[in-house]
Scaffold this motif. Sequence first.
Motif, PDB file in Angstrom:
ATOM      1  N   GLY A 130       0.874  -1.175   0.681  1.00  0.00           N
ATOM      2  CA  GLY A 130      -0.157  -0.265   0.096  1.00  0.00           C
ATOM      3  C   GLY A 130       1.026   1.196   0.067  1.00  0.00           C
ATOM      4  N   LEU A 131       0.864   2.242  -1.113  1.00  0.00           N
ATOM      5  CA  LEU A 131       1.590   2.938  -1.120  1.00  0.00           C
ATOM      6  C   LEU A 131       0.786   4.470  -2.044  1.00  0.00           C
ATOM      7  CD1 LEU A 131       4.892   1.397  -3.222  1.00  0.00           C
ATOM      8  CD2 LEU A 131       4.368   1.762  -0.829  1.00  0.00           C
ATOM      9  N   GLY A 132      -0.130   4.035  -0.492  1.00  0.00           N
ATOM     10  CA  GLY A 132      -0.352   5.727  -0.778  1.00  0.00           C
ATOM     11  C   GLY A 132       0.205   6.852  -0.391  1.00  0.00           C
ATOM     12  N   ASN A 133      -0.823   7.912   0.318  1.00  0.00           N
ATOM     13  CA  ASN A 133      -0.492   9.124   0.437  1.00  0.00           C
ATOM     14  C   ASN A 133       0.342   9.183   2.124  1.00  0.00           C
ATOM     15  OD1 ASN A 133      -1.340  10.571  -0.797  1.00  0.00           O
ATOM     16  ND2 ASN A 133      -3.219  11.569   0.123  1.00  0.00           N
TER      17      ASN A 133
ATOM     18  N   ARG B 174      -1.771  -1.467  -5.443  1.00  0.00           N
ATOM     19  CA  ARG B 174      -2.121  -1.132  -7.455  1.00  0.00           C
ATOM     20  C   ARG B 174      -1.510  -1.130  -7.975  1.00  0.00           C
ATOM     21  NH1 ARG B 174      -7.049  -3.805  -6.604  1.00  0.00           N
ATOM     22  NH2 ARG B 174      -7.402  -4.209  -4.702  1.00  0.00           N
ATOM     23  N   THR B 175      -1.892   0.264  -7.672  1.00  0.00           N
ATOM     24  CA  THR B 175      -0.658   1.018  -9.729  1.00  0.00           C
ATOM     25  C   THR B 175       0.743   1.088  -9.294  1.00  0.00           C
ATOM     26  OG1 THR B 175      -3.324   3.243  -8.835  1.00  0.00           O
ATOM     27  CG2 THR B 175      -1.190   2.985 -10.334  1.00  0.00           C
TER      28      THR B 175
ATOM     29  N   ASP C 165     -11.727  -1.438   4.559  1.00  0.00           N
ATOM     30  CA  ASP C 165     -11.678  -3.216   5.382  1.00  0.00           C
ATOM     31  C   ASP C 165     -11.694  -3.911   3.908  1.00  0.00           C
ATOM     32  OD1 ASP C 165     -12.142  -2.022   7.648  1.00  0.00           O
ATOM     33  OD2 ASP C 165     -13.948  -3.603   7.987  1.00  0.00           O
ATOM     34  N   HIS C 166     -12.259  -3.268   3.211  1.00  0.00           N
ATOM     35  CA  HIS C 166     -12.497  -4.066   1.636  1.00  0.00           C
ATOM     36  C   HIS C 166     -10.446  -4.266   0.756  1.00  0.00           C
ATOM     37  CE1 HIS C 166     -13.893  -5.376  -2.201  1.00  0.00           C
ATOM     38  NE2 HIS C 166     -12.650  -4.810  -3.320  1.00  0.00           N
ATOM     39  N   ALA C 167     -10.205  -3.261   0.862  1.00  0.00           N
ATOM     40  CA  ALA C 167      -8.964  -3.245   0.771  1.00  0.00           C
ATOM     41  C   ALA C 167      -8.023  -3.682   1.261  1.00  0.00           C
ATOM     42  CB  ALA C 167      -7.970  -1.720   0.293  1.00  0.00           C
TER      43      ALA C 167
ATOM     44  N   ALA D   4      -5.901  -7.563   0.251  1.00  0.00           N
ATOM     45  CA  ALA D   4      -4.869  -7.565   0.724  1.00  0.00           C
ATOM     46  C   ALA D   4      -3.774  -8.753   1.500  1.00  0.00           C
ATOM     47  CB  ALA D   4      -4.691  -6.611   0.728  1.00  0.00           C
ATOM     48  N   VAL D   5      -5.144  -8.878   2.100  1.00  0.00           N
ATOM     49  CA  VAL D   5      -4.647 -10.454   3.272  1.00  0.00           C
ATOM     50  C   VAL D   5      -5.365 -11.652   3.020  1.00  0.00           C
ATOM     51  CG1 VAL D   5      -4.308 -10.885   5.783  1.00  0.00           C
ATOM     52  CG2 VAL D   5      -4.217  -8.502   5.124  1.00  0.00           C
ATOM     53  N   LEU D   6      -6.649 -11.610   2.477  1.00  0.00           N
ATOM     54  CA  LEU D   6      -7.137 -12.635   3.097  1.00  0.00           C
ATOM     55  C   LEU D   6      -7.280 -13.603   1.205  1.00  0.00           C
ATOM     56  CD1 LEU D   6      -9.153 -12.397   5.721  1.00  0.00           C
ATOM     57  CD2 LEU D   6      -7.096 -13.573   5.501  1.00  0.00           C
ATOM     58  N   GLY D   7      -7.405 -12.553   0.280  1.00  0.00           N
ATOM     59  CA  GLY D   7      -7.687 -12.995  -1.509  1.00  0.00           C
ATOM     60  C   GLY D   7      -6.868 -13.431  -1.762  1.00  0.00           C
ATOM     61  N   LYS D   8      -7.122 -14.034  -2.613  1.00  0.00           N
ATOM     62  CA  LYS D   8      -6.164 -14.631  -3.920  1.00  0.00           C
ATOM     63  C   LYS D   8      -4.714 -14.176  -3.926  1.00  0.00           C
ATOM     64  CE  LYS D   8      -6.331 -16.304  -7.982  1.00  0.00           C
ATOM     65  NZ  LYS D   8      -6.224 -16.682  -9.442  1.00  0.00           N
ATOM     66  N   ASP D   9      -3.924 -14.586  -4.030  1.00  0.00           N
ATOM     67  CA  ASP D   9      -2.558 -13.837  -3.797  1.00  0.00           C
ATOM     68  C   ASP D   9      -1.785 -12.925  -2.816  1.00  0.00           C
ATOM     69  OD1 ASP D   9      -1.797 -15.576  -6.209  1.00  0.00           O
ATOM     70  OD2 ASP D   9      -2.355 -13.541  -7.347  1.00  0.00           O
ATOM     71  N   GLY D  10      -3.481 -13.396  -1.643  1.00  0.00           N
ATOM     72  CA  GLY D  10      -2.763 -12.166   0.022  1.00  0.00           C
ATOM     73  C   GLY D  10      -1.964 -12.914   0.619  1.00  0.00           C
TER      74      GLY D  10
END
Length: 296
Positions: free
Chosen positions: A7-10, A31-32, A67-69, A73-79
């Motif tokens: 996660g490389l946001g602000n 993601r970007t 929460d969604h992100a 990123a933690v529990l999803g596919k390739d998490g």
Amino acid sequence: MKVGFIGLGNMGTPMAKNLADAGHELVVWNRTASKADPLKQQGARVAKTPAEAARDVEVVVSMLADDHAAEEAVLGKDGIVSALPKNAIHVSSSTISVALSERLTKAHTDAGQGYVSAPVFGRPEAAAGKQLWVVAAGPKAQVERVRPVLTALGRGLTELGERPSAANTVKLSGNFLIASMMEALSEAFALAEKCGVERAAFLDVFKSVFAKAPIFENYAGAIAKGQYSPAGFALRLGLKDVSLALEAGRAAEVPLPLASLLRDHFLTGVAQGRGDEDWSALGALAQERAGITKKG
């Protein structure tokens, strides 16, 4: 230490930079992908998935918007959970719900991995200046292992016991406090202005009489100037955090009537297209409710 960063946001970008500056070996994911370029120039390796960023590291840090992100990123596919080595530790600095934090704790425990919740207080400029305050909770031995990472992120650390979700409760409570402060500031400025007092004059009184901490003074300045962009913390994220605080209050049977009011004001701002402005744009909403012509 070998550290993954998700996660490389602000907030995430300056936090990851501080880890690199402290000598930690970084592998990063966002993601970007282009947002990883500045860290790549510092020697970080760029991963294609959260799993790749978590593979073969001692610690993986996540700093995600909601929460969604975080769940993806933690529990999803390739998490993260799918690849983090046994006994390695996930440090979650995201502002997420208490319920999700408890789910992540169980998922990592079941996988033989460690989990420390370590959200932070501070805006992007505080992250860049290593002025964040970290609140951390998790098994004591795990917190000790990741201490070099936590201390590289900010100016101080408060430990909150062995239950990771306690840190999320404190973070949500703190953000509710900040939001409440901004609502009070916004209404006070609107009242003074509607009665003929210039915002700059009221700000001068505020600084002379009431300002005791930079966070209070900074938000008062933003409201007085009507300066809500660029956003250090987006209004839509304020809506998310106050909603999570209400969710935690409901679960614990703690009434939070001011939080309900704040949620509605944040929701109004999002509905009016202000979601990407700074959350101190509560000041603009207060002006509109008072029938004050927008300035600045």
